[in-house]
Scaffold this active site. Sequence first.
Site, mmCIF file in Angstrom:
data_model
loop_
_atom_site.group_PDB
_atom_site.id
_atom_site.type_symbol
_atom_site.label_atom_id
_atom_site.label_comp_id
_atom_site.label_asym_id
_atom_site.label_seq_id
_atom_site.Cartn_x
_atom_site.Cartn_y
_atom_site.Cartn_z
ATOM 1 N N LYS A 22 0.827 -1.213 0.000
ATOM 2 C CA LYS A 22 0.000 0.000 0.000
ATOM 3 C C LYS A 22 0.865 1.269 0.000
ATOM 4 C CE LYS A 22 -2.484 2.671 3.495
ATOM 5 N NZ LYS A 22 -1.428 3.317 4.280
ATOM 6 N N ASN A 23 1.821 1.324 0.932
ATOM 7 C CA ASN A 23 2.540 2.601 1.073
ATOM 8 C C ASN A 23 3.528 2.862 -0.066
ATOM 9 O OD1 ASN A 23 0.998 3.294 3.233
ATOM 10 N ND2 ASN A 23 2.506 2.717 4.793
ATOM 11 N N CYS A 117 -7.207 13.802 11.093
ATOM 12 C CA CYS A 117 -6.126 12.996 11.639
ATOM 13 C C CYS A 117 -6.753 12.027 12.610
ATOM 14 C CB CYS A 117 -5.065 13.831 12.331
ATOM 15 S SG CYS A 117 -5.568 14.511 13.874
ATOM 16 N N ARG A 123 -0.998 15.792 12.178
ATOM 17 C CA ARG A 123 0.167 15.173 11.529
ATOM 18 C C ARG A 123 0.848 16.251 10.697
ATOM 19 N NH1 ARG A 123 -1.826 9.341 9.377
ATOM 20 N NH2 ARG A 123 0.200 9.401 8.373
ATOM 21 N N ASP A 308 3.621 0.662 12.211
ATOM 22 C CA ASP A 308 2.407 0.136 11.579
ATOM 23 C C ASP A 308 2.125 -1.317 11.965
ATOM 24 O OD1 ASP A 308 2.079 2.577 10.437
ATOM 25 O OD2 ASP A 308 2.875 2.025 8.479
ATOM 26 N N ARG A 400 -9.190 0.193 3.522
ATOM 27 C CA ARG A 400 -8.300 1.150 2.860
ATOM 28 C C ARG A 400 -6.916 0.538 2.633
ATOM 29 N NH1 ARG A 400 -9.725 7.152 4.929
ATOM 30 N NH2 ARG A 400 -8.549 7.638 3.069
#
Length: 433
Positions: A22-23, A117, A123, A308, A400
């Site tokens: 994802k990232n 956030c 953030r 994470d 997501r």
Amino acid sequence: MIKYVIHGGKPLYGEIDISGAKNAAVAIIPAALMVDGPCRIENIPQISDVTMLLNILKEMGASVRTINRSTMEIDCSGIRKAEATFDMMRKIRASYYLIGAMLGRFRSAVVAMPGGCNFGGVRPIDQHIKGFEAMGAKVTLLQGGLINCATPNGLHGASIYLDVVSVGATINVMLAAALADGQTVIENAAREPHIVDLANFLNSMGADIRGAGTNVIKVRGVTQLHGGTYSIIPDQIEAGTYMAAVAGTGGDVLIRNVIPKHMDCISGKLREMGVTIIENGDSIRVIRSGPIRRTNFKTLPYPGFPTDMQPQVSTVLCLAQGTSMVTEGVWDNRYKYVDELAKMGARIKVDGRVAVIEGVEGLTGAPIRAMDLRAGAALVIAGLCASGVTEIDGVNYIERGYESIIEKLQGVGADIQAVSFPDEEAASPREVG
Ligand code: EPU
């Protein structure tokens, strides 16, 4: 409204295939904006963050063609304006990568401040702005939460020392620098696998980026990027989440399509907790049959233990023999899920960035709510481990970032269903990632 309903207490057995990261995807898709010509991107995860970013690019004038389930061809040559649809941008944090990409391609950008956030208070993006300003951008905040970036004297390379190790700032500066005039040096850069993946993507399209994966990245600006084909790396955190699930429930699962090196920081901790992990090529076999052992850990930028994965592994530690201590070293407040776990019988005390987890014999199913993506994944793990029925709402957060989570868990024997309920208690969508 969709809820996940889990009948827990069953060990997991079988095989799980990991999707694209994802990232990495949420950085590479905006980067396609900088490329002249079609980019064929493979191993794109089917998650709602990706859909939203693709929609933003389409609204801007990109052509996006689906080649197969995980491959898209994105052609941004038709985009003429450095301005993104503000409402959509506010829904997804990673849309701020469009700033770096637009600055590189158009030398200007008008975007919405990434909205909302849900952990760590505000953030900040001060390090992104510091980088853009060092490269000659004038950044102003307009009414309505818009950010305007102009480059009256051009966009030039610069030497930038990041005050904090920031994944987002490293990526955003790297994007702008890829098409800036001259050389940019980013010091104290983040080293996450997705930073290396973005650099590899840009280099395969003609950029000149060296040192990604170390804390000094050198970017020599080029005048143009050309189209090509690129395959996104597997998702380290998705793989880690399923490893933690097996650690919690017990069982024996082969996790396929991973880069074991990326998993070292997670595998090491799970081994300390009594989990057997066997690496074999691009697969990892995870076995847990004995008791879960207590441990301590602190989250840190890569190659440290990833923030994470903090909620997922903390959840497993709720079932360990003895007391564990977890320190969150990246975000100010990433323990919102703790109150939900308490409803299931977990014993966790949080003081600032530290959580003290007293292991219990077992968790009991309860109705609980996901507050963000990784907290949501942690609650799924709790539900899989618990006796009785767990109902999780707020699952839009989970979707997501986790492709086909229900099907993947069902494939290893979990009793988990997505069930429609009347809408009145629906959680309102906020930003994650
Ligand atoms: N920070 C600043 N100023 C900045 C930027 C960051 O002070 O300008 C601080 C943050 O407040 C935080 C720390 O630096 O304390 C690290 O933030 P970073 O910028 O590295 O985080 P991010 O880029 O916003 C990405 C991931 C997050 C992940 C963090 C840390 C994406 C889209 N998001 O966020 O992933 O937690 O790095 O590894 O890549 C997730 O996937 O669930 C997720 C939240």
